[in-house]
Design an enzyme around this catalytic site. Structure first.
Site, mmCIF file in Angstrom:
data_model
loop_
_atom_site.group_PDB
_atom_site.id
_atom_site.type_symbol
_atom_site.label_atom_id
_atom_site.label_comp_id
_atom_site.label_asym_id
_atom_site.label_seq_id
_atom_site.Cartn_x
_atom_site.Cartn_y
_atom_site.Cartn_z
ATOM 1 C CG PHE A 146 26.806 38.358 25.190
ATOM 2 C CD1 PHE A 146 27.860 37.693 25.563
ATOM 3 C CD2 PHE A 146 25.705 37.667 26.154
ATOM 4 C CE1 PHE A 146 28.135 36.746 26.555
ATOM 5 C CE2 PHE A 146 25.772 36.846 26.835
ATOM 6 C CZ PHE A 146 27.026 36.284 27.017
ATOM 7 C CG ASP A 231 19.665 37.923 21.451
ATOM 8 O OD1 ASP A 231 18.906 38.157 22.473
ATOM 9 O OD2 ASP A 231 20.920 37.477 21.716
ATOM 10 C CE LYS A 260 20.792 38.494 30.555
ATOM 11 N NZ LYS A 260 21.577 38.717 29.281
HETATM 12 C C1 LIG Z 1 22.249 37.535 28.529
HETATM 13 C C2 LIG Z 1 21.926 37.259 27.001
HETATM 14 C C3 LIG Z 1 22.161 36.282 26.235
HETATM 15 C C4 LIG Z 1 22.536 35.001 26.798
HETATM 16 O O1 LIG Z 1 21.569 34.584 27.862
HETATM 17 P P1 LIG Z 1 21.698 33.270 28.853
HETATM 18 O O2 LIG Z 1 20.412 33.133 29.473
HETATM 19 O O3 LIG Z 1 22.934 33.518 29.858
HETATM 20 O O4 LIG Z 1 22.247 32.272 28.214
HETATM 21 C C5 LIG Z 1 21.960 36.127 24.983
HETATM 22 N N1 LIG Z 1 21.850 37.586 24.296
HETATM 23 C C6 LIG Z 1 21.773 38.366 24.782
HETATM 24 C C7 LIG Z 1 21.365 39.794 24.076
HETATM 25 C C8 LIG Z 1 21.834 38.732 26.293
HETATM 26 O O5 LIG Z 1 21.919 39.650 27.014
#
Ligand SMILES: *Cc1c(COP(=O)(O)O)cnc(C)c1O
Length: 410
Positions: A146, A231, A260
Site C-alpha cells: 500500500f 516506504d 503519518k
Molecule cells: C498510509 C500509508 C500511505 C499513504 O499515506 P497518506 O498520508 O494516506 O497518503 C503510504 N504508504 C504506507 C506504507 C502507508 O501506510
C-alpha cells in the site's frame, strides 16, 4: 437541534446522518464520534473513555494532544504559519537536519502526506532511470503493498479493489510476491529503475519482511544498479524499535518516504534521497504547503520528544508486552492464531473471520482496534503507551472476544 433529554447520546448517529448527506462516501466509519483525546485515551460524545490502539492510524505517535505538540503548535502559530517555498524558514531546515541525522546521508523534500511522498519518490526514480540507466522506468513493487491513493502511488499499490475503478493507471509498475528474493531477482531487468517496498506491509495486515531480507535486497539492487526505495510512512518514527525499520538490517536505502507519525497529528510528509538518487533540479517538483514552518516546528518537537523520552525503547518493550499478553489470551479460548509485527506495529491474526465483529465489540468495551480484512486486527498505538494501559487494553480485548463468542453461541 438536539433534544435536551439526551443531547450527546445520539451524537454519533446524528453525525452519521449528516455525513451521509454531505460527505462523499469514501470511508466505512465505526459507530463512534470522538470528542477529545489525551495520551492513549479518547473520550466519545457520551463522555465514555476508550483506549486508542489505532492512534489515527499510526499518526499520533505521542498520543493525543501531547504537551510538546501543543506548545510547538501554539508557539509557531504565534510566529509564522506559512510562507511557501519561495523563501527560507528555519523550522524546515532544523527538521531536515534532524531527519538526516536519524537516517542516512541524504537531502530532504517536504510534502504533506504519504501518497505525496511516494509520488516524489517515483518521480525521482524515473528521472534517475532516464539519466543513469538508459531510460529504465519500471518500478518493481510487492504484492500486498500500500503506497497511497493518488494515481502514481496507486499504481505502486497492489490491491486490485483499490486499483480497478481507476484504470488505466500509470504504466511501469510490476508486483512480485513479498518476502520472495527469487521473484524479485527475476523481475529486475533492463527496464527497471527501482525496487519499492514497505519494511512491514501495514495496510494489508501487518506482514513484516523476514530478517535479513532488506540486506539481501540492498545487495541485489547494488548488483543490478537499480534504486532501493523504502516506504516507511507507517513503519517510521521509531514504531518498530528503530527510528526507521530498515535500520534493523543495518542498510540504507537510496530513497525513503515518510509521513503519518512525523507531525504527531499535523499533516506532513517527506522524502529523503541519498546523493545518488538526489536528481531533482529547480522546476522538477514542488508542493505549496510542503515543509511549512508550522508543520516542521511540530515535527521537530515530535522527534525531540521521541528521543528525549526514550520512546523507541518503549515501543520495543511495550510492543513485546502487548504481543505476549494478546498471545496469552489464546489459552483462555480467544480466537488468536498469532501476533505478527515489530515493536508497536502489530497484526493480531485471528483463527476465524470475526475481525470486524471483534472491532465493534471492543468499541463497546471501550477499546479502539482496527480490523483489516476479515481475520486481522491492526494495532498501532502511541509510542507513549505504558504497562497499565496495555494491561487495561488487553482486558478489554479479552472481554470483546468473550462477547463475540457469546453472540456466536447464542
Ligand atoms: C498510509 C500509508 C500511505 C499513504 O499515506 P497518506 O498520508 O494516506 O497518503 C503510504 N504508504 C504506507 C506504507 C502507508 O501506510
Amino acid at each position: 437541534m438536539t433534544t435536551p433529554a439526551a443531547p450527546q447520546a445520539a451524537a454519533h448517529t446524528d453525525l452519521e446522518a449528516r455525513a451521509r448527506a454531505r460527505l462523499m462516501n469514501t470511508y466505512t466509519r465505526q459507530p463512534l464520534a470522538i470528542a477529545s483525546g489525551h495520551g492513549a485515551w479518547v473520550t466519545d460524545a457520551e463522555g465514555r473513555e476508550l483506549i486508542d490502539l489505532v492512534a489515527g492510524i499510526a499518526v499520533n505517535v505521542l498520543g493525543h494532544c501531547h504537551p510538546a505538540v501543543q506548545s510547538a503548535l501554539s508557539a509557531q502559530a504565534a510566529a509564522l504559519i506559512h510562507t511557501s517555498n519561495l523563501y527560507y524558514t528555519s523550522p524546515q531546515l532544523e527538521l531536515a537536519e534532524l531527519l538526516v541525522d536519524s537516517a542516512f546521508p541524504s537531502r530532504v523534500f517536504f510534502c504533506n502526506s504519504g501518497a505525496e511522498a511516494n509520488e516524489a519518490a517515483i518521480k525521482l526514480a524515473r528521472k534517475w532511470g532516464k539519466r543513469h540507466r538508459d531510460g529504465a522506468h519500471v518500478i518493481v513493487c510487492t504484492q500486498g503493498s500500500f503506497h497511497g491513493r493518488t494515481l502514481g502511488a496507486l499504481a505502486a499499490t497492489s490491491n486490485a479493489r483499490y486499483r480497478a475503478p481507476f484504470e488505466p493507471l500509470p504504466s511501469g509498475f510490476v508486483h512480485v510476491p513479498y518476502n520472495d528474493l527469487d521473484a524479485m531477482r527475476a523481475a529486475i531487468d533492463a527496464a527497471t529503475c527501482a525496487v519499492m517496498l514497505e519494511p512491514v506491509e501495514g495496510e494489508s495486515g501487518v506482514h513484516p519482511l523476514d530478517a535479513g531480507m532488506l540486506r539481501e535486497l540492498r545487495r541485489i539492487c547494488d548488483e543490478r544498479d537499480v534504486l532501493l526505495i523504502v516506504d516507511e510512512v507507517q513503519t517510521g518514527m521509531g514504531r518498530t524499535g528503530r527510528w526507521w525499520a530498515h535500520q534493523h538490517d543495518a542498510i540504507a536505502p537510496d530513497i525513503m518516504t515518510i509521513a503519518k507519525g512525523l507531525g504527531g497529528g499535523v499533516p506532513i510528509g517527506a522524502v529523503l534521497a541519498a546523493p545518488r538518487a538526489d536528481v531533482f533540479e529547480p522546476g522538477d517538483h514542488g508542493a505549496t504547503f510542503g515543509g511549512s514552518p508550522l508543520a516542521c516546528a511540530v515535527a521537530c518537537a515530535v522527534m525531540r520528544t521521541i528521543a528525549a523520552d526514550g520512546l523507541i525503547d518503549n515501543a520495543v518493550s511495550m510492543g513485546d508486552y502487548l504481543a505476549e499478553s494478546i498471545s496469552a489470551l489464546r489459552s483462555r479460548g480467544a480466537p488468536v492464531e498469532t501476533v505478527r509485527g515489530r515493536g508497536l506495529m502489530l497484526g493480531v491474526a485471528l483463527s476465524a473471520d470475526v475481525a470486524p465483529r471483534v472491532g465493534l465489540a471492543a468499541l463497546q468495551r471501550g477499546l479502539i482496534v482496527n480490523a483489516v480484512g476479515a481475520r486481522t486486527l491492526r494495532l498501532v498505538p502511541p509510542l507513549t503507551i505504558n504497562r497499565g494501559e496495555v494491561d487495561e487494553a488487553v482486558q478489554r480485548l479479552a472481554a470483546a472476544f468473550d462477547d463475540v463468542a457469546a453472540q456466536a453461541g447464542a
